[in-house]
Design a protein around this motif. Structure first.
Motif: not given
Length: 166
Positions: A38-47, A66-71, A74-79, A107-110
Motif C-alpha cells: 500500500v503506497f501513495v504515489f504521484r503521476v509524473i507524466s502520461t502518454t 509515477i513517483r512513490v511518495l510514501a510506502n 510493504g515497499k513497492t518498486t513500481a515506477r 513489480g516495476a510496473s502495474f
C-alpha cells in the motif's frame, strides 16, 4: 402479420448495442486490507495511445511514470503503470495528482484500475494517513472513509471522438 412487420421495423430502426462488464471488482475494504503493498504515489507524466479498432469500443491505453511518495505497507518498486481510458471499466489518472495504490504483488510496473487505485482530493496529509491506517487495521471501512475517491475513480467520461481524417 402486422405484429411481424412492427417487430422487423423495430429491429431495423434500433441501433447496435454495446454491452460490457468489468473483470475487476471495485476496490473495497477487504481488498484494501489484503494488499501486500500500500503506497501513495504521484503521476509524473502520461502518454496515451489510441488502441481502438471500432468507434463503439473506443479506448486509449495510457502509460504513466509515477513517483512513490510514501510506502504505507510493504515497499513497492513500481515506477510505471498503465491503464485504460474506456467507456467500460476505464479510469483516468491525472499528472500531478496523488493516488493510493493497493497491490497484492510487487513489480516495476502495474496495471492500474478501479480495483487497486484510489485518488486523493489533494495531497496525502495526516488525516488521510490516519484514515488509511484505520482501514488497514480493521478499525474503519474504506467505503466510509474514502467514499468520494471510490466514486471519482469509477466515473470515467467516454474518450473524445477521433479527429476526422483529412
Amino acid at each position: 402479420m402486422l405484429r411481424i412487420i412492427l417487430l422487423i421495423s423495430a429491429l431495423l430502426l434500433a441501433g447496435p448495442a454495446a454491452a460490457c462488464s468489468c473483470v475487476d471488482t471495485p476496490l473495497d475494504t477487504a481488498s484494501a486490507r489484503a494488499a501486500r503493498h500500500v503506497f501513495v504515489f504521484r503521476v509524473i507524466s502520461t502518454t496515451a495511445q489510441d488502441e481502438s479498432q471500432d468507434d463503439r469500443l473506443a479506448g486509449y491505453r495510457v502509460s504513466a511514470k509515477i513517483r512513490v511518495l510514501a510506502n504505507v505497507r510493504g515497499k513497492t518498486t513500481a515506477r510505471e503503470l498503465d491503464y485504460w481510458i474506456h467507456r467500460c471499466c476505464g479510469i483516468r489518472l491525472e499528472a500531478g495528482k496523488d493516488y493510493i495504490g493497493f497491490l497484492r504483488s510487487d513489480g516495476a510496473s502495474f496495471h492500474a484500475s478501479h480495483a487497486n487505485v484510489l485518488p486523493l482530493w489533494d495531497r496525502f496529509t495526516h488525516p488521510e494517513a490516519d484514515d488509511l491506517e484505520a482501514v488497514l487495521r480493521g478499525k474503519a471501512k474504506l467505503e466510509e472513509v474514502f467514499a468520494s475517491g471510490l466514486s471519482e475513480i469509477s466515473q470515467v467520461p467516454p474518450p473524445p471522438p477521433p479527429c476526422p481524417a483529412r
